[in-house]
Design an enzyme around this catalytic site. Structure first.
Site, mmCIF file in Angstrom:
data_model
loop_
_atom_site.group_PDB
_atom_site.id
_atom_site.type_symbol
_atom_site.label_atom_id
_atom_site.label_comp_id
_atom_site.label_asym_id
_atom_site.label_seq_id
_atom_site.Cartn_x
_atom_site.Cartn_y
_atom_site.Cartn_z
ATOM 1 N N GLU A 286 -2.160 7.164 7.813
ATOM 2 C CA GLU A 286 -2.777 8.177 6.964
ATOM 3 C C GLU A 286 -3.871 8.898 7.724
ATOM 4 O OE1 GLU A 286 -3.884 5.788 3.497
ATOM 5 O OE2 GLU A 286 -5.910 5.590 4.275
ATOM 6 N N ARG B 74 -6.946 -7.763 -8.776
ATOM 7 C CA ARG B 74 -7.587 -9.084 -8.936
ATOM 8 C C ARG B 74 -9.068 -8.887 -9.181
ATOM 9 N NH1 ARG B 74 -10.457 -8.934 -4.099
ATOM 10 N NH2 ARG B 74 -9.388 -7.783 -2.455
ATOM 11 N N LYS C 148 0.801 -1.225 0.000
ATOM 12 C CA LYS C 148 0.000 0.000 0.000
ATOM 13 C C LYS C 148 0.836 1.278 0.000
ATOM 14 C CE LYS C 148 -4.111 -2.087 1.888
ATOM 15 N NZ LYS C 148 -5.255 -2.033 2.779
#
Ligand code: ADP
Ligand code: ADP
Ligand code: MG
Length: 471
Positions: A199, A290, A115
């Protein structure tokens, strides 16, 4: 075109992929562990091969699966979702052995599956990301300094996380001190990596994600968005396409951002770019490299068979559609029917399905691997069925959802179905107003009675079931 595909997965998604193969004249090879001997995917595939007696290990063994693909003469492997689907080493192994991995290149999985690396790529590409750390956090002191700078609340997240796990909100420094080691330990256990980052917590955002398709010739299109704001503990429960709460301008903007993100990393095959929205602000959150659990609702509104496109792309063909060919029509909702007891903190409720009656009628789709008599193994995810409804407008789609949930009979286990009916009844939901705080903000929706008032249809079904089973 591919001739024979090994499906490195189980349950409903394996069945979904087998169905696409069957329609395209591609032979399918299922794999299973002892725990899944009686799973529908094993019965439905053209061939099925054992991965051993450990319930889970075989599904997570890259070498064993690639070997099996070679031995059975498969030219490709479809990884589904979960398991090895976002494992770059697995995709790399496929590349080394000349088996087509149905997904992007291993280097792209590496880049987007991490990430923080994904945030770096998006920052460089000019896609807005949530304010937060550059890369992983070295220690708690760095986390505290950064949180003080960007302001609380913040989120501590596992860099290799997924499935809604390894994410904690911290509203103060005291909470950050408490949660930091917890996320590290959860990340290590669940994802085999202690890397975490921080974050800004976007307060009460909407989760909006865009389905994209990209071929090996560099064509990239999007199939519009899904609204996955109905979540519990960062896990999706009900998904909706398109979002009933986007303006046409916002819709075009997120669609274009997703295409830009995919192009920036040289993406190939199907993927999803996830965003958080608050007011008119859009932030990139992560990319899933995916097929996703909720791809179904996009298929219902666009008519595009996403798995078919995946197989075509992996065969080297160009996309069947240009962007201007993609039209969406109506609204689709997907209910993740989980074998869980909502009234008991959503405790998993594995067991034998004594009776199963599938809803049908107009605008109803079911993706599942269960059947009457099936014993749900306790080793896997609790999602046991995906119920998808479609109608031309939002109100009708919600009513159809109610009706289909009413039709369905799933005895022997506790499920989330009745709880979803409470959500559909809520005036805010019916008006299309909800964000990721909806479920936590409405604990009263759990106060329903297990005994439903049977509608005429439900009564007829119950009578028919009783006649068969000799109740
Ligand atoms: P989607 O994004 O398609 O909605 P979910 O987040 O619900 O998918 O995940 C689908 C399945 O994959 C779940 O069983 C989840 O636990 C698993 N999963 C997703 N990401 C990861 C990951 N990084 N590591 C392990 N399992 C994962
Ligand atoms: P996963 O890989 O587990 O799917 P995501 O990064 O996609 O993890 O986040 C899952 C969910 O957690 C989001 O859909 C959202 O509800 C919540 N979430 C994640 N990051 C934030 C954030 N910065 N602010 C608010 N909510 C967040
Ligand atoms: Mg996500």
């Amino acid at each position: 075109m591919l001739k024979k595909v090994l499906i490195a997965n189980r349950g409903e998604i394996a069945v979904r992929i087998i169905r696409a193969c069957a329609e395209m004249g591609i032979r399918s090879v299922a794999v299973y562990t002892d725990a899944d001997k009686y799973s529908l995917h094993v019965k439905r595939a053209d061939e099925a091969h054992s991965l051993g007696d450990d319930p889970v290990a075989g599904y997570l063994d890259p070498l064993r699966i690639v070997n099996l693909a070679l031995q059975t003469g498969c030219d490709a492997i479809h990884p589904g979702y979960g398991f090895l689907s976002e494992n770059a080493r697995f995709a790399e192994l496929c590349e080394q052995y000349g088996v087509t991995f149905i997904g992007p290149k291993s280097s792209v999985i590496q880049q987007m599956g991490d990430k923080t690396a994904a945030r770096d790529s998006m920052r460089a590409a000019g896609v807005p990301i949530t304010p937060g750390s550059d890369g992983n956090l070295a220690n708690l002191d760095e986390a505290i300094a950064l949180a003080t700078e960007i302001g609380y609340p913040v989120m501590i997240k596992a860099t290799s996380g997924g499935g809604g796990r390894g994410i904690r909100r911290c509203d103060s420094e005291a909470e950050l001190r408490q949660q930091f080691p917890r996320v590290i330990s959860e990340a290590t256990k669940a994802f085999g990596s202690a890397d975490v980052f921080l974050e800004k917590c976007i307060v009460n955002p909407r989760h909006i994600e865009v389905q994209i398709l990209a071929d090996s010739q560099g064509n990239v299109i999007h199939l519009y968005e899904r609204d996955c704001s109905i979540q519990r503990r960062n896990q999706k429960l009900i998904e909706i396409a398109p979002s009933p709460q986007l303006t046409p301008e916002q819709r075009d903007y997120v669609g274009e951002l997703a295409v830009k993100a995919a192009k920036a990393v040289g993406y190939e095959n199907a993927g999803t770019v996830e965003f958080l929205l608050t007011g008119n602000q859009v932030y990139f959150m992560e990319m899933n490299t995916r097929i996703q659990v909720e791809h179904t609702i996009t298929e219902q509104i666009t008519g595009v068979d996403i798995v078919r496109e995946q197989l075509r792309i992996a065969s080297g063909l160009s996309l069947s559609y240009r962007q201007q060919d993609i039209q969406y029509r109506g609204f689709a909702l997907q209910f993740r029917i989980n074998a869980e007891d909502p009234k008991n903190d959503f405790l998993p409720s594995f067991g034998r399905i004594t009776h199963y009656y599938a809803p049908g009628g107009p605008g109803v789709r079911i993706d599942t691997a269960i059947y009457t008599g099936y014993q749900i193994p306790p080793h896997f995810d609790s999602m046991c069925l995906k119920l998808v409804v479609w109608a031309l407008n939002w109100e009708d789609a919600v009513d159809r959802g109610q009706r289909a949930l009413d039709d369905m009979r799933l005895h022997g286990i506790k499920t989330t179905a009745t709880y979803y009916q409470q959500i559909l009844n809520h005036p805010d939901f019916r008006q299309g107003h909800f964000d990721t705080s909806f479920v936590a903000g409405h604990p009263e929706l759990l106060n329903y009675s297990e005994k439903r008032h049977p509608s005429a249809v439900a009564l007829a079904i119950a009578t028919a079931l009783a006649a068969h089973a000799g109740w």
